[in-house]
Motif scaffolding. Structure first.
Motif, PDB file in Angstrom:
ATOM      1  N   PHE A 497       0.795  -1.224   0.000  1.00  9.70           N
ATOM      2  CA  PHE A 497       0.000   0.000   0.000  1.00  9.70           C
ATOM      3  C   PHE A 497       0.830   1.278   0.000  1.00  9.70           C
ATOM      4  N   SER A 498       2.154   1.134  -0.026  1.00 11.66           N
ATOM      5  CA  SER A 498       2.977   2.330  -0.081  1.00 11.66           C
ATOM      6  C   SER A 498       2.770   2.998  -1.429  1.00 11.66           C
ATOM      7  N   CYS A 499       2.798   4.322  -1.442  1.00  9.06           N
ATOM      8  CA  CYS A 499       2.690   5.015  -2.720  1.00  9.06           C
ATOM      9  C   CYS A 499       3.386   6.364  -2.619  1.00  9.06           C
ATOM     10  N   ILE A 500       3.740   6.893  -3.797  1.00  9.36           N
ATOM     11  CA  ILE A 500       4.331   8.223  -3.833  1.00  9.36           C
ATOM     12  C   ILE A 500       3.202   9.182  -4.194  1.00  9.36           C
ATOM     13  N   VAL A 501       2.958  10.133  -3.325  1.00  9.98           N
ATOM     14  CA  VAL A 501       1.855  11.080  -3.561  1.00  9.98           C
ATOM     15  C   VAL A 501       2.335  12.496  -3.269  1.00  9.98           C
ATOM     16  N   HIS A 502       1.566  13.450  -3.757  1.00  8.01           N
ATOM     17  CA  HIS A 502       1.877  14.832  -3.440  1.00  8.01           C
ATOM     18  C   HIS A 502       1.530  15.054  -1.974  1.00  8.01           C
ATOM     19  N   ARG A 503       2.339  15.872  -1.310  1.00  6.81           N
ATOM     20  CA  ARG A 503       2.134  16.094   0.115  1.00  6.81           C
ATOM     21  C   ARG A 503       0.693  16.500   0.430  1.00  6.81           C
ATOM     22  N   SER A 504       0.124  17.319  -0.439  1.00  7.93           N
ATOM     23  CA  SER A 504      -1.237  17.803  -0.169  1.00  7.93           C
ATOM     24  C   SER A 504      -2.274  16.691  -0.270  1.00  7.93           C
ATOM     25  N   LYS A 505      -1.907  15.569  -0.916  1.00 11.03           N
ATOM     26  CA  LYS A 505      -2.858  14.483  -1.107  1.00 11.03           C
ATOM     27  C   LYS A 505      -2.643  13.349  -0.110  1.00 11.03           C
ATOM     28  N   ALA A 506      -1.512  13.416   0.589  1.00 15.43           N
ATOM     29  CA  ALA A 506      -1.116  12.276   1.417  1.00 15.43           C
ATOM     30  C   ALA A 506      -2.137  11.983   2.513  1.00 15.43           C
ATOM     31  N   GLU A 507      -2.596  13.033   3.169  1.00 19.39           N
ATOM     32  CA  GLU A 507      -3.492  12.799   4.287  1.00 19.39           C
ATOM     33  C   GLU A 507      -4.812  12.162   3.837  1.00 19.39           C
ATOM     34  N   GLY A 508      -5.364  12.732   2.768  1.00 22.20           N
ATOM     35  CA  GLY A 508      -6.630  12.204   2.263  1.00 22.20           C
ATOM     36  C   GLY A 508      -6.515  10.743   1.875  1.00 22.20           C
ATOM     37  N   ARG A 509      -5.444  10.429   1.137  1.00 19.73           N
ATOM     38  CA  ARG A 509      -5.281   9.047   0.705  1.00 19.73           C
ATOM     39  C   ARG A 509      -5.005   8.140   1.903  1.00 19.73           C
ATOM     40  N   GLY A 510      -4.182   8.645   2.835  1.00 16.21           N
ATOM     41  CA  GLY A 510      -3.877   7.866   4.034  1.00 16.21           C
ATOM     42  C   GLY A 510      -5.136   7.524   4.807  1.00 16.21           C
ATOM     43  N   ARG A 511      -5.998   8.504   4.954  1.00 20.75           N
ATOM     44  CA  ARG A 511      -7.238   8.266   5.690  1.00 20.75           C
ATOM     45  C   ARG A 511      -8.140   7.275   4.987  1.00 20.75           C
ATOM     46  N   ALA A 512      -8.255   7.462   3.686  1.00 18.16           N
ATOM     47  CA  ALA A 512      -9.138   6.575   2.932  1.00 18.16           C
ATOM     48  C   ALA A 512      -8.637   5.135   2.998  1.00 18.16           C
ATOM     49  N   LEU A 513      -7.312   4.972   2.851  1.00 22.86           N
ATOM     50  CA  LEU A 513      -6.761   3.618   2.908  1.00 22.86           C
ATOM     51  C   LEU A 513      -6.911   3.015   4.296  1.00 22.86           C
ATOM     52  N   ALA A 514      -6.656   3.834   5.314  1.00 20.32           N
ATOM     53  CA  ALA A 514      -6.767   3.324   6.686  1.00 20.32           C
ATOM     54  C   ALA A 514      -8.192   2.858   6.957  1.00 20.32           C
ATOM     55  N   ALA A 515      -9.160   3.634   6.475  1.00 23.62           N
ATOM     56  CA  ALA A 515     -10.561   3.264   6.714  1.00 23.62           C
ATOM     57  C   ALA A 515     -10.897   1.952   6.014  1.00 23.62           C
ATOM     58  N   LYS A 516     -10.384   1.782   4.794  1.00 21.18           N
ATOM     59  CA  LYS A 516     -10.670   0.544   4.071  1.00 21.18           C
ATOM     60  C   LYS A 516      -9.986  -0.653   4.726  1.00 21.18           C
ATOM     61  N   LEU A 517      -8.744  -0.434   5.145  1.00 24.59           N
ATOM     62  CA  LEU A 517      -8.020  -1.529   5.796  1.00 24.59           C
ATOM     63  C   LEU A 517      -8.717  -1.940   7.082  1.00 24.59           C
ATOM     64  N   LYS A 518      -9.253  -0.952   7.768  1.00 27.88           N
ATOM     65  CA  LYS A 518      -9.950  -1.264   9.019  1.00 27.88           C
ATOM     66  C   LYS A 518     -11.116  -2.211   8.756  1.00 27.88           C
ATOM     67  N   GLU A 519     -11.777  -1.995   7.635  1.00 33.82           N
ATOM     68  CA  GLU A 519     -12.923  -2.846   7.317  1.00 33.82           C
ATOM     69  C   GLU A 519     -12.528  -4.290   7.061  1.00 33.82           C
ATOM     70  N   VAL A 520     -11.372  -4.487   6.469  1.00 31.57           N
ATOM     71  CA  VAL A 520     -11.064  -5.847   6.007  1.00 31.57           C
ATOM     72  C   VAL A 520     -10.088  -6.633   6.879  1.00 31.57           C
ATOM     73  N   ILE A 521      -9.331  -5.941   7.717  1.00 33.65           N
ATOM     74  CA  ILE A 521      -8.391  -6.692   8.551  1.00 33.65           C
ATOM     75  C   ILE A 521      -9.162  -7.298   9.720  1.00 33.65           C
ATOM     76  N   PRO A 522      -9.064  -8.601   9.896  1.00 33.19           N
ATOM     77  CA  PRO A 522      -9.835  -9.216  10.979  1.00 33.19           C
ATOM     78  C   PRO A 522      -9.340  -8.754  12.350  1.00 33.19           C
ATOM     79  N   ARG A 523     -10.256  -8.690  13.278  1.00 37.64           N
ATOM     80  CA  ARG A 523      -9.866  -8.315  14.633  1.00 37.64           C
ATOM     81  C   ARG A 523      -8.857  -9.302  15.175  1.00 37.64           C
ATOM     82  N   GLN A 524      -7.935  -8.795  15.956  1.00 34.81           N
ATOM     83  CA  GLN A 524      -6.925  -9.640  16.579  1.00 34.81           C
ATOM     84  C   GLN A 524      -7.233  -9.710  18.072  1.00 34.81           C
ATOM     85  N   GLN A 525      -6.411 -10.471  18.787  1.00 36.45           N
ATOM     86  CA  GLN A 525      -6.681 -10.587  20.217  1.00 36.45           C
ATOM     87  C   GLN A 525      -6.223  -9.355  20.995  1.00 36.45           C
ATOM     88  N   PHE A 526      -5.739  -8.373  20.262  1.00 40.08           N
ATOM     89  CA  PHE A 526      -5.315  -7.116  20.875  1.00 40.08           C
ATOM     90  C   PHE A 526      -5.690  -6.009  19.895  1.00 40.08           C
TER      91      PHE A 526
END
Lengths: 598, 387
Positions: A497-526
């Motif tokens: 999921f690493s990517c090269i982005v413009h600084r102004s776009k990094a936060e938006g993309r980071g948030r969107a990816l984090a939200a999607k990953l949250k949906e699909v990564i199964p809960r762990q014991q911690f």
């Protein structure tokens, strides 16, 4: 054939403006192919080409035509890929011609691609014959099309031929104009034979079949030739032309177009734009040769790890007919073994992926595409980076330059506002507007290539409800504040999921990816933190709460065996998961996110 | 390795594969009775009793289903008389599962007279709307009425089955159901979270997106359950099972625990008869055909209707026994484990035990190894380690 009786031309048009229908009609009218043999859209032989209305592989076709002056001419139609991704191939095909038919749909008017392609043809100094096509349509507006010719393309409207390829209107006139207006080829005057390689394909029996245009002298079987840029000599086995099927000829003389075979084993040897000449007494190279470099890179991985070898074999096969496509092995913690692939542009990337899926039946996943950045290091050196993993640490970087394109966007008047916002959202700088007619304008703007990689085209289509069109040409590089965005799970980077982005776009993309990953990564014991980071700085974060239980509620005697097998299966499944520190993530989770975000 | 004993087995499970209506969540083998199939089933069951009787001296018997209480008086009388004929009466704990809609005073008395001494009532919920949601055929009122009938017939050991995390069930509804169930003052509660088993309507509804699983709410309901049980003097002895104990809390297993089920979790042997019933006899697990027609045909030929057998090598069998025993609060007393399997828990799985203790999921004393309160919530993850 006498050079004075030869005409080499190409057809340039926007998608759906009738290029293929016109080509077919020319073949038919010249008797190259009988009507009953006509299959719709003869020249586009790949399914994908037909489906998308584009030509991926160019095919030169030779037609014999008796003109009104009573003389017999040889007309060579050199088809071009017609898309900016293949701009270099297009330029080489165009350089094999002396003229071009420029088709404009009488109902649609000038479109973005018309402009981009015309620019390419003009750079080759081709004689342009404008054709206003589809004049039979009820909503055809010939006057408007003529005006656009003058205003936007700066072509005198009285030169335009009115035609309907579908109805057979204006076809004779076009053929006559080809003979009358397009100059005959002129020998270069080089001391020996000189020919241009402008395309090639791979034949399992003959090896590489090279498309050639003879610029000086003649070529025939048995000749010893040299490919100047590749630097090897060969003996010609066969020469011929297409009608549109290949047929053998004794000789291709100066000005003629066709093919040659010479027991060439690998498409790598026939570089597009290479000069073919006499092996013992070589002539100088023809102008315009460039090594082609991929503009867009992406990782391609098999969804099932066991398909890796199979994918490798299929990529080799694909490359036989697509020398612009490059690949090399790479591996990812998240996705396992796969390939880093280079493409000429977006469309080329889509085509390759689609062909792997359809023609080769591969189940693949592609990572976020990247353009090629010029990275200037503090030690004064420069390197090209097409993979986020290879971007040096920020402290070693002096500056980064990203590739820029000049984009032509045509849209209805009422969408100008939305289109300008889109351009600015995509970090574009607006250059100028031209009014095409009472309904439409053309916006010209400079845009970073990386911004149009993902959804730009779809966004234009959605803003304009399908009426907008876009094309672009490469326009150098500009310094930009590019950063590498990494996605971390509990501080461990997930490379896919690493990517090269413009600084102004990094936060938006980071948030969107984090939200999607949250949906699909199964809960762990911690609890698990998903973070987007630039260097050490966290710019986005999501937390996956800990799994609070993992226990089958009800378990009695009858279940023991079944339950045990279930647990054993789960245990096996966990072994196959990808580990990031102490976190286990199934590969399907990554694939899910890549599917929805690239 | 324990020597294979030729002693008769002490546990018997009998499966009654009939239900008036299949519940939305149920994946057990059952079907509505049609035609003469019930009588044919009883005849076959009697044949199967005959085939296993020589190897049985039951201390526990469990009639499960399906709905055993659906059988009528005459059918029950036949079964009970035959059990008597094969000398299978007299179990110290003899449970029959009852649906509150199919309990009558006569039937209760008949069962009691032949020695049935424990009833497990499939209540599931005391919320009228949820009962309907689950496809139960009984009402709230029938629960209270049947309970009284059973008590009046002399049953002094009754279990109530409840479910939580039912789609649309709120915490308030769950609390109310728990409170009402406890006020009945049964000796035993089995409370389990809804399990979405494939091939059930509930599972299909979940997959179709008709509702979502709220895992946090399910956990909160479980916490509520264990706290509530503690307050009302039900002692938890397994993930989903709670029982009364006379006097102060039992150190090990409460008095009113279901001995039949404890035998399962502790890897004990048992015969299983009836369609789809499983058995565990001298290290071999068997499963009968889950098809009443085939079951009857086999027994009419005079052979048992066993569809599959499985015999694990001793070490894996011991691992399985360790895994399932840890579902009980008392875990594994080392001596009991050695007796059951022939292996020593501490020498076979020292790393797994240490890792569980390190995570705070288990405790070790001089005599036993058991999961902690937190560990019980991850009993599946813990179990995997021993398999």
């Amino acid at each position: 054939m006498e050079p004075s009786k030869i005409r080499n031309f190409s057809i340039i048009a926007h998608i759906d403006h009738g290029k293929t229908t016109l080509s077919d009609r020319l073949l038919q009218t010249t008797g190259t192919i009988a009507k009953r043999e006509m299959q719709e859209q003869l020249l586009d032989s790949m399914d994908l080409e037909r489906e998308r209305g584009i030509t991926i592989k160019a095919h030169p076709v030779t037609m014999n035509y008796r003109a009104k002056d009573g003389l017999d001419y040889e007309l060579n139609l050199i088809d071009t890929p017609g898309h900016v991704d293949f701009a270099y191939e297009v330029s080489r095909s165009l350089s094999a011609c002396e003229g071009a038919l420029l088709i404009i749909d009488a109902a649609q008017g000038v479109e973005a691609q018309t402009v981009a392609n015309l620019h390419l043809a003009m750079k080759q100094n081709l004689t342009i014959i404008p054709v206003i096509n589809k004049i039979d349509l009820p909503h055809a507006n010939v006057e408007l099309a003529k005006q656009q010719l003058e205003d936007i393309l700066a072509i005198p409207s009285e030169l335009a031929i009115l035609a309907s390829a579908k109805e057979g209107i204006g076809i004779e006139e076009i053929l006559e104009a080809i003979v009358a207006r397009i100059p005959a080829p002129v020998p270069t005057g080089a001391p020996t034979m000189q020919a241009l390689c402008f395309d090639s394909y791979f034949d399992a029996y003959k090896g590489v079949v090279t498309h050639v245009r003879v610029f000086n002298g003649e070529i025939r079987a048995g000749m010893q030739i040299k490919l100047l840029h590749f630097g090897k000599t060969y003996e010609i086995k066969e020469v011929g032309s297409f009608n549109p099927k290949p047929y053998v000829r004794d000789v291709l003389t100066v000005g003629e177009t066709g093919y040659m075979t010479a027991n060439i084993k690998s498409p790598k040897e026939t570089k597009i734009g290479d000069t073919i000449t006499d092996a013992r007494n070589p002539s100088p190279v023809l102008p315009g040769f460039k090594e082609i470099h991929p503009m867009v890179f992406s990782g391609i991985y098999p969804i099932n790890a066991s398909d890796y070898e199979h994918l490798k074999v299929n990529m080799e096969k694909l490359k036989l007919n697509d020398s612009a496509f490059i690949y090399s092995a790479e591996s990812s913690v998240a996705l396992g073994f796969g390939f880093r692939c280079g493409f000429l542009g977006l469309l080329h990337m889509e085509i390759v992926q689609e062909r792997l899926r359809r023609e080769y039946n591969m189940d693949i996943i592609a990572t976020y595409p990247s353009v090629v950045y010029r990275v200037f290091l503090t030690d004064g050196t420069e390197k090209e980076v097409d993979n986020p993993a290879h971007l040096p640490e920020a402290t070693y970087i002096e500056k980064i330059e990203e590739p820029i394109v000049k984009a032509f966007i045509i849209c209805p008047n009422e969408n100008i506002g939305d289109m300008m916002s889109l351009i600015s959202e995509k970090r574009g700088t607006f250059d100028h507007t031209e009014t095409l007619d009472t309904r439409r304008v053309m916006l010209t703007s400079l845009m970073p290539l990386n911004e149009i990689l993902i959804d730009f085209h779809d966004r234009i289509k959605s803003i304009t409800r399908g009426f907008g069109s876009m094309d672009y040409e490469h326009s150098g590089h500009q310094e930009s504040e590019m950063v590498r965005l990494d996605m971390l799970v509990n501080a461990e980077p997930m490379d896919a999921f690493s990517c090269i982005v413009h600084r102004s776009k990094a936060e938006g993309r980071g948030r969107a990816l984090a939200a999607k990953l949250k949906e699909v990564i199964p809960r762990q014991q911690f609890a698990v933190a998903i973070q987007g980071a630039i260097g050490g700085k966290i710019i986005a974060r999501e937390t996956i709460g800990s799994l609070r239980k993992d226990v089958t509620a009800k378990c009695y005697g009858g279940d023991v065996s079944r339950k045990r097998k279930l647990l054993e299966k789960q245990k096996e499944g966990k072994k196959r998961m990808k580990s990031f520190g102490s976190i286990n993530i199934p590969q399907e989770a990554f694939i899910e996110v890549l599917k929805t975000s690239t | 390795m324990v020597a294979i004993s030729n002693e008769p087995l002490r546990s018997l499970y009998v499966h009654v594969p009939f239900c008036a209506h299949k519940c939305e969540y149920c994946a057990f083998y059952s079907a509505p009775p049609s035609g003469d199939i019930v009588n044919r089933y009883i005849a076959a069951l009697v044949r199967e009793f005959e085939l296993v009787a020589h190897d049985l001296k039951p201390r526990t018997i469990f009639f499960g289903g399906g709905t055993p209480s659906m059988l009528n008086m005459r059918q029950w009388e036949l079964i009970l008389t035959e059990l008597d004929r094969f000398n299978l009466l007299g179990a110290a704990e003899w449970t029959v599962e009852c649906n509150p809609a199919t309990v009558s005073a006569d039937k209760a008395k008949l069962l009691r007279d032949f020695g049935v001494n424990r009833i497990s009532m499939g209540v599931q919920s005391l919320d009228e709307r949820l009962l309907e949601r689950l496809g139960r055929i009984h009402s709230r009122a029938q629960v209270f009425k049947s309970y009284d009938i059973l008590r009046a017939a002399g049953f002094d050991n009754v279990n109530i089955d409840l479910m939580f995390a039912i789609p649309t069930q709120t915490m308030e509804i769950w609390r109310a159901t728990l409170a009402e169930a406890a006020s009945l003052d049964s000796e035993h509660l089995s409370c389990y979270e809804v399990i979405y088993e494939e091939d059930t309507p509930l599972y299909a509804q979940l997959k179709a997106g008709e509702f979502d699983v709220d895992e946090d709410l399910a956990c909160a309901m479980y916490d509520e359950l264990t706290a509530f049980a503690g307050e009302r003097n039900y002692q938890q002895y397994e993930v989903a099972n709670f029982a009364k104990h006379k006097g102060t809390a039992a150190s090990d297993i409460p008095d009113r625990a279901c001995r039949h089920n404890v035998n399962y979790w502790r890897g004990g042997s048992y015969h299983g008869v009836g369609p789809s019933a499983t058995g565990y006899v001298r290290g071999v697990r068997t499963k009968n055909w889950a098809n009443t027609q085939i079951y009857c045909e086999q027994l009419e030929k005079g052979v048992r209707a066993i569809e599959s057998r499985e015999e694990l090598p001793p070490r894996r069998r011991a691992g399985e026994t360790a895994a399932f025993g840890l579902r009980m609060n008392s875990g594994w007393p080392y001596a009991d484990f050695r007796e059951a399997t022939g292996f020593d828990l501490r020498t076979e799985w020292p790393r797994e035990m240490d890792s569980l203790i390190a995570r705070g999921w288990a405790q070790e004393t001089q005599n036993q190894f058991k999961l902690s309160e937190r560990g019980l919530r991850f009993a599946d993850s813990a179990a995997e380690m021993f398999l």
